[in-house]
Design a protein around this motif. Structure first.
Motif, PDB file in Angstrom:
ATOM      1  N   SER A 148       1.019  -1.238  -0.008  1.00  0.00           N
ATOM      2  CA  SER A 148       0.014   0.032   0.006  1.00  0.00           C
ATOM      3  C   SER A 148       1.029   1.255   0.060  1.00  0.00           C
ATOM      4  O   SER A 148       2.256   1.166   0.275  1.00  0.00           O
ATOM      5  N   GLY A 149       0.375   2.364  -0.520  1.00  0.00           N
ATOM      6  CA  GLY A 149       1.126   3.483  -0.195  1.00  0.00           C
ATOM      7  C   GLY A 149       0.219   4.758  -0.899  1.00  0.00           C
ATOM      8  O   GLY A 149      -0.932   4.613  -1.358  1.00  0.00           O
ATOM      9  N   THR A 150       0.886   5.985  -0.723  1.00  0.00           N
ATOM     10  CA  THR A 150       0.419   7.049  -1.272  1.00  0.00           C
ATOM     11  C   THR A 150       1.337   8.041  -2.092  1.00  0.00           C
ATOM     12  O   THR A 150       2.599   7.857  -1.498  1.00  0.00           O
ATOM     13  N   ALA A 151       0.988   9.214  -2.922  1.00  0.00           N
ATOM     14  CA  ALA A 151       1.909  10.033  -3.323  1.00  0.00           C
ATOM     15  C   ALA A 151       1.033  11.177  -3.547  1.00  0.00           C
ATOM     16  O   ALA A 151       0.190  11.398  -4.353  1.00  0.00           O
ATOM     17  N   VAL A 152       1.707  12.407  -2.993  1.00  0.00           N
ATOM     18  CA  VAL A 152       1.028  13.555  -3.265  1.00  0.00           C
ATOM     19  C   VAL A 152       2.239  14.361  -4.089  1.00  0.00           C
ATOM     20  O   VAL A 152       3.315  14.592  -3.675  1.00  0.00           O
ATOM     21  N   LEU A 153       2.021  15.056  -5.356  1.00  0.00           N
ATOM     22  CA  LEU A 153       3.034  15.938  -5.957  1.00  0.00           C
ATOM     23  C   LEU A 153       2.156  17.166  -6.313  1.00  0.00           C
ATOM     24  O   LEU A 153       1.466  17.378  -7.047  1.00  0.00           O
ATOM     25  N   ASP A 154       3.094  18.286  -5.731  1.00  0.00           N
ATOM     26  CA  ASP A 154       2.630  19.698  -5.756  1.00  0.00           C
ATOM     27  C   ASP A 154       1.176  19.715  -5.513  1.00  0.00           C
ATOM     28  O   ASP A 154       0.436  20.355  -6.408  1.00  0.00           O
ATOM     29  N   GLY A 155       0.670  18.984  -4.312  1.00  0.00           N
ATOM     30  CA  GLY A 155      -0.621  18.995  -3.940  1.00  0.00           C
ATOM     31  C   GLY A 155      -1.666  18.230  -4.685  1.00  0.00           C
ATOM     32  O   GLY A 155      -2.826  18.207  -4.282  1.00  0.00           O
ATOM     33  N   ASN A 156      -1.022  17.502  -5.564  1.00  0.00           N
ATOM     34  CA  ASN A 156      -1.930  16.414  -6.582  1.00  0.00           C
ATOM     35  C   ASN A 156      -1.900  15.049  -5.885  1.00  0.00           C
ATOM     36  O   ASN A 156      -0.964  14.657  -6.164  1.00  0.00           O
ATOM     37  N   ASN A 157      -3.115  14.503  -5.510  1.00  0.00           N
ATOM     38  CA  ASN A 157      -2.899  13.155  -4.899  1.00  0.00           C
ATOM     39  C   ASN A 157      -2.825  12.307  -6.065  1.00  0.00           C
ATOM     40  O   ASN A 157      -3.824  12.160  -7.048  1.00  0.00           O
ATOM     41  N   LEU A 158      -1.762  11.532  -6.135  1.00  0.00           N
ATOM     42  CA  LEU A 158      -1.437  10.575  -7.421  1.00  0.00           C
ATOM     43  C   LEU A 158      -2.029   9.162  -7.307  1.00  0.00           C
ATOM     44  O   LEU A 158      -1.809   8.400  -7.821  1.00  0.00           O
ATOM     45  N   GLY A 159      -2.696   9.036  -6.121  1.00  0.00           N
ATOM     46  CA  GLY A 159      -3.458   7.785  -5.766  1.00  0.00           C
ATOM     47  C   GLY A 159      -2.573   6.611  -5.215  1.00  0.00           C
ATOM     48  O   GLY A 159      -1.405   6.874  -4.635  1.00  0.00           O
ATOM     49  N   GLU A 160      -2.949   5.258  -5.438  1.00  0.00           N
ATOM     50  CA  GLU A 160      -2.159   4.159  -5.008  1.00  0.00           C
ATOM     51  C   GLU A 160      -0.962   3.692  -5.921  1.00  0.00           C
ATOM     52  O   GLU A 160      -1.046   4.140  -7.187  1.00  0.00           O
ATOM     53  N   PRO A 161      -0.131   2.943  -5.263  1.00  0.00           N
ATOM     54  CA  PRO A 161       1.020   2.566  -6.034  1.00  0.00           C
ATOM     55  C   PRO A 161       0.888   1.894  -7.098  1.00  0.00           C
ATOM     56  O   PRO A 161      -0.572   0.957  -7.150  1.00  0.00           O
ATOM     57  N   SER A 162       1.325   1.910  -8.204  1.00  0.00           N
ATOM     58  CA  SER A 162       1.152   0.766  -9.458  1.00  0.00           C
ATOM     59  C   SER A 162       2.349   0.361  -9.958  1.00  0.00           C
ATOM     60  O   SER A 162       3.619   0.803  -9.721  1.00  0.00           O
ATOM     61  N   ASN A 163       2.307  -0.560 -11.122  1.00  0.00           N
ATOM     62  CA  ASN A 163       3.308  -0.963 -11.729  1.00  0.00           C
ATOM     63  C   ASN A 163       4.021   0.341 -12.679  1.00  0.00           C
ATOM     64  O   ASN A 163       3.347   0.977 -12.868  1.00  0.00           O
ATOM     65  N   PHE A 164       5.310   0.215 -12.852  1.00  0.00           N
ATOM     66  CA  PHE A 164       5.974   1.041 -13.622  1.00  0.00           C
ATOM     67  C   PHE A 164       5.359   0.861 -15.325  1.00  0.00           C
ATOM     68  O   PHE A 164       5.135  -0.229 -15.529  1.00  0.00           O
ATOM     69  N   SER A 165       5.113   2.222 -15.846  1.00  0.00           N
ATOM     70  CA  SER A 165       4.413   2.123 -17.270  1.00  0.00           C
ATOM     71  C   SER A 165       5.469   2.221 -18.072  1.00  0.00           C
ATOM     72  O   SER A 165       5.180   1.982 -19.375  1.00  0.00           O
ATOM     73  N   GLN A 166       6.730   2.831 -17.941  1.00  0.00           N
ATOM     74  CA  GLN A 166       7.625   2.940 -18.751  1.00  0.00           C
ATOM     75  C   GLN A 166       9.248   3.091 -17.944  1.00  0.00           C
ATOM     76  O   GLN A 166       8.852   3.137 -16.713  1.00  0.00           O
ATOM     77  N   PRO A 167      10.171   2.831 -18.446  1.00  0.00           N
ATOM     78  CA  PRO A 167      11.485   3.005 -17.720  1.00  0.00           C
ATOM     79  C   PRO A 167      11.880   4.266 -17.259  1.00  0.00           C
ATOM     80  O   PRO A 167      11.297   5.057 -18.049  1.00  0.00           O
ATOM     81  N   ILE A 168      12.755   4.674 -16.468  1.00  0.00           N
ATOM     82  CA  ILE A 168      13.171   5.988 -15.956  1.00  0.00           C
ATOM     83  C   ILE A 168      14.303   6.265 -17.008  1.00  0.00           C
ATOM     84  O   ILE A 168      14.512   7.425 -17.363  1.00  0.00           O
TER      85      ILE A 168
END
Length: 194
Positions: A148-168
């Motif tokens: 489980s987890g959460t992420a907020v970026l510049d005040g925007n909730n990014l929701g639950e962790p998910s798989n990587f959609s593309q490489p970094i």
């Protein structure tokens, strides 16, 4: 050429809209304890978040980024829970059941034996050379899939962790596609005196 070692935890997860984060929380390194975040944006940019110029210089001597942001940044991880706070980002990840590799291994073992195992089990490389010419050996001691987890970026909730959609695309290896928290040691051999 001298081999140096850093010890700590790498945590990684994808989130909504294609944001991907790799959090390094290092208890032991040549520059002392530090934390950093490698951020892959939805449009493919590679951004490093660092708490100081010293940290930024060390990380960019190994990996490539399109942008480096330096400011107040706090990372914490005990190998089970990881958190990040600063530079507009707040992340919390909680890992599940741990898988342990209880014994230390020589570097040749990591290169020749662990490498194919890690590739098949987690989709990761344990040995390679970065674009800056730094040889790296990743030696996991324990890992957990994120439950489980959460992420907020510049005040925007990014929701639950998910798989990587593309490489970094910052180095020769990518984190596991599935969100993970990995306790490890990394051996580094620079092509010059660092």
């Amino acid at each position: 050429m001298q081999i140096i070692r850093i010890k700590g935890v790498i945590s990684s997860a994808g989130f909504a809209q294609g944001n991907r984060f790799v959090v390094g929380h290092w208890d032991h390194s040549p520059i002392g304890p530090f934390g950093d975040v490698m951020w892959g944006t939805p449009d493919g940019r590679r951004i490093l978040l660092a708490g100081s110029q010293n940290v930024a210089d060390f990380v960019t001597s190994i990996y490539n980024f399109d942008d480096v942001r330096i400011g107040k940044l706090k990372t914490e991880s005990d190998g089970r829970e990881t958190s990040v706070d600063g530079l507009g980002l707040n992340i919390h990840l909680l890992g599940g059941f741990s898988r342990v590799i209880p014994f230390p291994r020589p570097l040749w073992f990591t290169k020749f034996v662990e490498r194919p195992l890690a590739k098949s089990l987690m989709g990761v490389e344990t040995f390679g050379t970065s674009s800056q010419g730094v040889s790296e050996w990743y030696q996991a001691r324990k890992w957990r899939w994120v439950k489980s987890g959460t992420a907020v970026l510049d005040g925007n909730n990014l929701g639950e962790p998910s798989n990587f959609s593309q490489p970094i695309n910052v180095g020769f290896s990518e984190p596991p596609t599935k969100p993970a928290i990995v306790s490890l040691q990394v051996a580094l051999r620079f092509p010059f005196d660092n």
